[in-house]
Design an enzyme around this catalytic site. Sequence first.
Site, mmCIF file in Angstrom:
data_model
loop_
_atom_site.group_PDB
_atom_site.id
_atom_site.type_symbol
_atom_site.label_atom_id
_atom_site.label_comp_id
_atom_site.label_asym_id
_atom_site.label_seq_id
_atom_site.Cartn_x
_atom_site.Cartn_y
_atom_site.Cartn_z
ATOM 1 N N ASP A 175 0.458 7.559 5.351
ATOM 2 C CA ASP A 175 -0.359 8.288 4.385
ATOM 3 C C ASP A 175 -1.850 8.153 4.736
ATOM 4 O O ASP A 175 -2.650 7.739 3.911
ATOM 5 C CB ASP A 175 -0.053 7.713 2.987
ATOM 6 C CG ASP A 175 -0.820 8.411 1.891
ATOM 7 O OD1 ASP A 175 -1.013 9.637 1.984
ATOM 8 O OD2 ASP A 175 -1.245 7.716 0.936
ATOM 9 N N GLU A 416 5.650 -1.372 4.827
ATOM 10 C CA GLU A 416 6.711 -0.557 4.235
ATOM 11 C C GLU A 416 7.700 0.010 5.244
ATOM 12 O O GLU A 416 7.926 1.222 5.305
ATOM 13 C CB GLU A 416 6.102 0.567 3.393
ATOM 14 C CG GLU A 416 5.254 0.045 2.258
ATOM 15 C CD GLU A 416 4.867 1.113 1.240
ATOM 16 O OE1 GLU A 416 5.080 2.302 1.510
ATOM 17 O OE2 GLU A 416 4.370 0.737 0.168
ATOM 18 N N TYR A 469 4.087 0.297 -7.441
ATOM 19 C CA TYR A 469 3.330 1.390 -8.064
ATOM 20 C C TYR A 469 3.868 1.750 -9.443
ATOM 21 O O TYR A 469 3.961 2.920 -9.788
ATOM 22 C CB TYR A 469 3.309 2.603 -7.122
ATOM 23 C CG TYR A 469 2.320 2.397 -5.985
ATOM 24 C CD1 TYR A 469 0.955 2.622 -6.180
ATOM 25 C CD2 TYR A 469 2.740 1.932 -4.747
ATOM 26 C CE1 TYR A 469 0.043 2.402 -5.156
ATOM 27 C CE2 TYR A 469 1.830 1.710 -3.721
ATOM 28 C CZ TYR A 469 0.491 1.945 -3.938
ATOM 29 O OH TYR A 469 -0.430 1.720 -2.933
ATOM 30 N N GLU A 505 -0.011 -4.188 -2.709
ATOM 31 C CA GLU A 505 -0.526 -2.870 -3.132
ATOM 32 C C GLU A 505 -0.144 -2.630 -4.578
ATOM 33 O O GLU A 505 0.993 -2.888 -4.978
ATOM 34 C CB GLU A 505 0.077 -1.726 -2.297
ATOM 35 C CG GLU A 505 -0.503 -1.572 -0.923
ATOM 36 C CD GLU A 505 0.065 -0.372 -0.141
ATOM 37 O OE1 GLU A 505 0.472 0.633 -0.760
ATOM 38 O OE2 GLU A 505 0.095 -0.473 1.096
HETATM 39 C C1 GCB Z 1 1.875 2.945 -0.034
HETATM 40 C C2 GCB Z 1 1.413 2.882 1.385
HETATM 41 C C3 GCB Z 1 -0.004 3.384 1.551
HETATM 42 C C4 GCB Z 1 -0.196 4.651 0.709
HETATM 43 C C5 GCB Z 1 0.015 4.288 -0.750
HETATM 44 C C6 GCB Z 1 -0.120 5.507 -1.672
HETATM 45 O O1 GCB Z 1 2.793 2.297 -0.429
HETATM 46 O O2 GCB Z 1 1.538 1.601 1.943
HETATM 47 O O3 GCB Z 1 -0.243 3.641 2.912
HETATM 48 O O4 GCB Z 1 -1.444 5.243 0.898
HETATM 49 O O5 GCB Z 1 1.292 3.769 -0.923
HETATM 50 O O6 GCB Z 1 -1.205 5.767 -2.167
HETATM 51 O O7 GCB Z 1 0.871 6.202 -1.853
#
Ligand code: GCB
Length: 608
Positions: A175, A416, A469, A505
């Site tokens: 990403d 990931e 997330y 994250e």
């Molecule tokens: C993740 C990835 C990261 C993305 C992020 C997102 O899990 O490790 O590279 O940018 O989520 O914002 O979706």
Amino acid sequence: MLYPRGSESRQIQSLDGMWNFRIDASPNRNLGFEQKWYSGRLSTTGPVIPMAVPSSYNDVTEDKNIRDFVGWAWYDREFFVSNVSQNRRIVLRFGSAHYYAIVYVNGIEAVRHDGGHLPFEADVNALLIVNGPNYVTVAVNNTLSPTTLPPGTISYKTDTSKYPEGYFVQNLQMDFFNYAGIHRHVRLYTTPKTYIDDITVTTTVDFASNIGHVNYAIEVVGDQSGTLKIEVIDKSGATVATGTTSKGSLQVNNPQLWWPYTMNVNNPAYLYTLKVSLTGTDLDVYRLPIGIRVVNVTSDQFLINNKPFYCHGVDKHEDSDIRGKGLDYALIAKDFNMLKWLGVNCFRTSHYPYAEEILDQADQQGVVIIDESPGVGIRSRNFGNESLNHHLEVMSEMYRRDKNRPAVCMWSVANEPESDTANAVPYFKSVIGYTKQLDPTRPVSFTCNKDYSNDKCVQFVDVIMINRYYGWYSDTGHPEVIQRQVNTNFMEWRKIYNKPLLVSEFGAGTVAGLHRQPSMAFTEEYQIEVLSQFHQAFDQHIGKFLVGELIWNFADFMTAQNPKRVVGNKKGILTRQRQPKAAAQLVRNRYNSMFNSSFNGDYRLCYL
Ligand code: GCB
């Protein structure tokens, strides 16, 4: 590979600046090789434009074909070498070029390198013309394939009712934008013909007797009959330990330890200099900055110098407007000022090794680094032997580059990966095992987005790193469920593994200036709610087994165009221009209070 440092025996000449540039937009992207564009000046085989080195070429021009180009891009420039340097060994070094690079000097291949984020170099004496103009040509290819790191694929669109003949696109498995070009310094440096080729330093501390041990190994190339002198020099210039063998251990009494700045605000990041002098037919001198510190991991703590360290940090990208991923000193200075303003004591080099000049600042300013390889988005189809061998090679290049840095306190081999598949197991057993074998002094991990119930590879790591997330990719708009979900998840990991946990994250997409009361996803209010729900959940586990939190992300960054991204990823607590969103203040208050608060019986007592 030692970073080029000037000394009484070594001179550095920069080849940064404006180079000539052209993309090879021919249908098979191979015209440059067919016509041997390297065998003369680039301007004689077609039109060229000026291109800044270091920089990514993508955002520098107004041409979409250059921004989105996939294939070989060509660079060249002229340079001179003096008579004096001809008596020396002359090395041409690239800090990095993304992704695959072939370098020619005066039309002859000097070196090629596979991998976009690590340095490479070649002895070029035999290729140089003294007293005449020399030229260096670089062909750089940004194509990502199933065996590159990061991996990607090319799709050939053969349906001519929809696409023109020969149409293809690059698919990314990560990403972030696949910025390309000569990203870091290009330098010529000299050494004597017999020279110090490598230095490896590890340190241990005997806390009871207050002695630091500097264990070193020096490799000399050339005549081995010279005399070595090794000195540990403190900040005042005083020599505090000396040695004369190529391998040994030096004792530093009452050492000033290297501390993260939050653990020793008055004397952070103390660096000694390891001065290595080689006297033979010629003299070679190399000064390596070193820090005396020791990192350990227990079942529930991350210890720096035997004190529990809690990582209150961010994830980053090496990303900015105009220069893309090109090295930019103003940006480095701004980012470190911002990190300090926020109270950040640690960051992960997501998702690739950052420039050595960035790591220099981390060493000097006392910011802990989780050093991540470009192993981002590795899927099942990428677990073959060719990928594995390349991954091992990348880990060894990364280790060789960063092994002596006190700020680097953990290696992250991947971000990931599909760690819930059976073929991930031998792959990660091998990559993690190999990294531990290279470096038994630092913990090794990867960031995991699978769950305790299906992941198969966390068994190999020293610290569990998880990306979560809640409230964003799941239960969007419902920050009220975050605490419950964090708690449940933590306890499940804990039931299975007796290892410390770090949330590598968490975050929420936020368009700066977008407000809504009550909050909605993408507003500044929503980012604050998501982060503060995570914070409240974390507070219940800090001092137990939670050893850190990394916000995704320090700043907004560019991605490929995609219906889920609004001119890039907007999960930064800062804009791409490094201006704070409202959540930055929340983070600043939290992180600053974490190291400013006085002894009160909680984890903060760990801080000196
Ligand atoms: C993740 C990835 C990261 C993305 C992020 C997102 O899990 O490790 O590279 O940018 O989520 O914002 O979706």
